[in-house]
Design a protein around this motif. Structure first.
Motif: not given
Ligand code: GLC
Ligand code: CA
Length: 546
Positions: A358-373
Motif C-alpha cells: 500500500v502506498y502512502q495516501g492510497e489508504e485515504i483515496g488520495m488523487l492526482d494533482l490538478p493538471p500542471r505545467d
C-alpha cells in the motif's frame, strides 16, 4: 521450518520527503515518520518500505545517492534513523530500505574520484571513448529519462554511461569491487536491524555489451543489452551466497521493470530475490509510450493480474508507488465513484495471493494533482520529457496534457493528514510540492471519524486479512467469467473466500452459476442494490463460503 515473516505481512511504502514534516521546513523527515508510527500500527501494516533516505543531492529525490552510510540531513541523522528502528520494533513493525545499486549520484565521492583515469575508482563506472575520434557517444543508447545515455566529460576525455539522468552515473558491475561495496552496504543495514531492501531497477545492473541498438525508441534504447542478463542473475545469486544466506530474516524485493514470467520465476527459484514487482498491471493502460494511454478495461486488468497470480510462486501486489499516478485516477473513477472505486481497488489489492503493498495516501483515496505545467514539476523525468517535446515542437497545451499522464509529482504530493495548512503535512505553507487542493475532502482526520470512509474500509479489511489464513496464504483459484466481472476464490483448509468485483461504472449481472452460491457476505465496498444478482458500479463483495 519457521515460516518467513513476509508471508503474512502487508507492506506500506513511505515516500519520506512527502510523509510528515516535523520541523516546518516543508520537507518530510524521519522524526515525522516516527510521529506517525501509531497511525501505521492502527492501520494494520507490518513492514514499512522507505524510499531512499540516504545523503543525496535529491536530483531524483534520493534515487541519486552521494553517501550510502549517511542519512540525508534534510531527513535527520543516523541517530534519528536508529530511533525509528527502535520505535518501529516496539510496535512490531519492520523496516525495509531502498537499495539503489544500479547507479550513484554524480556527487558521490566514488564518481568524483573516477574522473581520474589512474584512480581505482575509474573502473567503478562505465567510462568509454567516444566514436569518431571521441566526439560522438560510444553508442546510440538513450536514457530512461530521454536524451543520450552518455555524457562527455572534457577533463577526462571520455563519456560515462547513465541509463537514467546524467546526475545518475551507472556503476560498473563487471568490476568485483562494485559488488563488494554493495554487499557491504547491505550488511551494514541488516546489522543495524533493517529487514531487507526494495532493490531499485535491479534487473538492469549488468550490461552485457555496449553495441549500438537497432531499435528505434526515444527512451531506454539499448535496454536489450542490459535487461535481465545472465550476469544479472549471477550477481544477485552471489549477493545471496555471500551475504543474505547468513541472515535469518530478510526480504529482497526487486523492482524489475519489464520482467517476464520466465525471469521472474528464475529470480525466485534461485533465491536471487524473495519477490519482485511486475509492471504489466501498473502499465495496463499504457499505449506504446508513456505519453499515450488507452481507456481502462476491467477485463484486461483481470487477465493481467490473474496471469501473474497463477504463474508466480509468491507474487507481489501493488496499484501505486512513487512512480505511478494514483490508482483511483488510473483504474477507478475519481469523480462520481471516488469512494466506491477506492474501496473496490483496495479489496482487489489486498485479497490477491502474495504480499500486498500500500502506498502512502492510497489508504485515504488520495488523487492526482490538478493538471500542471511540466516545466515546474519536481520530477526530473517530467521536466526532461518536457524539454525534449519542446525541442520537437509540441505546443504547450499538448505537452501538459501528455506529460500529466505520467508526471511523478502526482504520487508525491504531501500526505493529507487533515484540512489545515499544507494538509497537516507541515506547518509551513511552502512545501516542496504543494498539497493537493482537495485536502479538505480527502484527509486522515476526516476519514478516521467516518465509518464509511476509504480509510475505515482499509482498516477493516486489513484486520480481516490478519485473521484469515486463506487470504494470507491460501491458494488462488480463478473463476472464469466473460467480460469485466472479476471473480476468484482463496482457499486454505476449510476456509474458503469468494471475491466478486465490479471495477466498472456500469452494473454487472452475475452469471447464473454465481447467483446461487451460498455464503456469508463478510465485507463489501458499498451497500448492495435491491437485486443481489447485480453488482453495482464498483461494488465488491467478500463472501465466506459455507
Ligand atoms: C526506479 C525508481 C525511480 C527512479 C529510478 C532511477 O524506477 O523507482 O523513482 O527514478 O529507479 O533510480
Ligand atoms: Ca522537515
Amino acid at each position: 521450518m519457521k515460516k518467513p515473516f513476509w508471508t503474512d505481512a502487508v507492506v506500506y511504502q513511505i515516500y519520506p520527503r512527502s510523509f510528515c514534516d516535523s520541523n516546518g521546513d516543508g520537507i518530510g523527515d524521519i522524526p515525522g515518520i516516527i510521529s506517525k508510527l501509531d497511525y501505521l500500527k492502527d492501520l494494520g501494516v507490518d513492514i514499512l518500505w522507505l524510499s531512499p533516505i540516504y545523503e543525496s543531492p535529491q536530483f531524483d529525490i534520493g534515487y541519486d545517492i552521494s553517501d550510502y552510510y549517511k542519512i540525508n540531513p534534510e531527513y535527520g541523522t543516523m541517530e534519528d534513523f536508529d530511533r525509528l528502528l527502535e520505535e518501529a520494533k516496539k510496535r512490531g513493525i519492520r523496516i525495509v530500505m531502498d537499495l539503489v545499486a544500479n547507479h550513484t549520484s554524480d556527487q558521490h565521492p566514488w564518481f568524483k574520484a573516477s574522473k581520474d583515469k589512474n584512480s581505482p575508482y575509474h573502473d567503478y563506472y562505465v567510462w568509454m571513448d567516444g566514436k569518431d575520434g571521441g566526439k560522438r557517444p560510444p553508442n546510440n543508447w538513450t536514457s530512461n529519462f530521454t536524451g543520450p545515455a552518455w555524457t562527455y566529460v572534457p577533463e577526462v576525455g571520455q563519456w560515462y554511461l547513465h541509463i537514467f539522468s546524467a546526475e545518475q552515473p551507472d556503476l560498473n558491475w563487471k568490476n568485483p569491487k562494485v559488488l563488494e561495496e554493495v554487499e557491504n552496504i547491505i550488511r551494514f543495514y541488516l546489522d543495524k536491524g533493517v529487514y531487507g531492501f526494495r532493490c531499485d531497477v535491479i534487473n538492469q545492473i549488468w550490461k552485457d555489451s555496449y553495441e549500438d541498438s537497432k531499435r528505434i525508441t526515444p527512451m531506454a534504447r539499448g535496454n536489450e543489452f542490459y535487461l535481465m542478463k545472465e550476469g544479472n542473475h549471477r550477481m544477485l545469486r552471489k549477493i545471496y551466497d555471500d551475504v543474505l544466506s547468513h541472515y535469518d530474516d530478510f526480504v529482497m524485493i526487486g523492482e524489475t521493470y519489464n520482467v517476464d514470467l520466465e525471469n521472474g520465476k528464475r529470480f525466485q527459484e534461485n533465491k536471487e530475490l524473495t519477490m519482485f514487482f511486475q509492471f504489466e498491471l501498473a502499465n495496463v493502460r499504457a499505449f506504446a509510450l508513456p505519453v499515450f494511454e488507452r481507456p481502462f478495461s476491467a477485463k484486461r486488468f483481470k487477465e493481467v493480474a490473474f496471469k501473474w497470480q497463477k504463474a508466480i510462486e509468491w507474487p507481489t501486489n501493488y496499484l501505486e508507488n512513487h512512480d505511478q499516478r494514483r490508482s483511483i485516477n488510473k483504474f477507478g473513477d475519481p469523480k462520481r465513484y471516488w469512494k466506491e472505486s477506492g474501496k473496490a481497488l483496495a479489496l482487489f489489492n489486498l485479497t490477491l495471493r502474495g504480499t500486498p503493498f500500500v502506498y502512502q495516501g492510497e489508504e485515504i483515496g488520495m488523487l492526482d494533482l490538478p493538471p500542471r505545467d511540466p516545466a515546474t514539476s519536481m520530477d526530473c523525468s517530467a521536466r526532461m520529457t518536457n524539454q525534449l517535446m519542446t525541442k520537437m515542437g509540441f505546443v504547450k497545451g499538448l505537452r501538459k496534457k501528455m506529460i500529466n499522464l505520467f508526471d511523478r509529482d502526482h504520487a508525491r504530493s504531501p500526505m493529507q493528514w487533515n484540512d489545515g495548512i499544507s494538509a497537516g503535512f507541515s506547518s509551513n505553507e511552502n512545501t516542496w510540492i504543494c498539497a493537493n487542493p482537495n485536502k479538505n475532502c480527502i484527509n486522515v482526520a476526516l476519514e478516521e471519524k467516518d465509518p464509511d470512509s476509504i480509510l475505515s474500509f482499509y482498516r477493516t479489511l486489513l484486520a480481516y486479512r490478519r485473521k484469515s489464513p486463506a487470504l494470507q496464504e491460501g491458494s488462488f483459484l480463478e473463476i472464469e467469467t466473460k467480460g469485466d466481472l472479476i471473480a476468484y476464490r482463496r482457499k486454505l483448509g476449510d476456509e474458503e473466500i469468494l471475491i466478486l468485483l465490479n471495477l466498472t461504472k456500469k452494473k454487472l449481472r452475475l452469471p447464473p452459476f454465481l447467483r446461487s452460491i451460498e455464503g456469508k457476505l463478510a465485507l463489501s465496498t458499498r451497500e448492495p442494490g435491491d437485486d443481489p444478482t447485480v453488482l453495482l458500479p464498483y461494488e465488491g463483495r467478500l463472501i465466506e463460503l459455507a
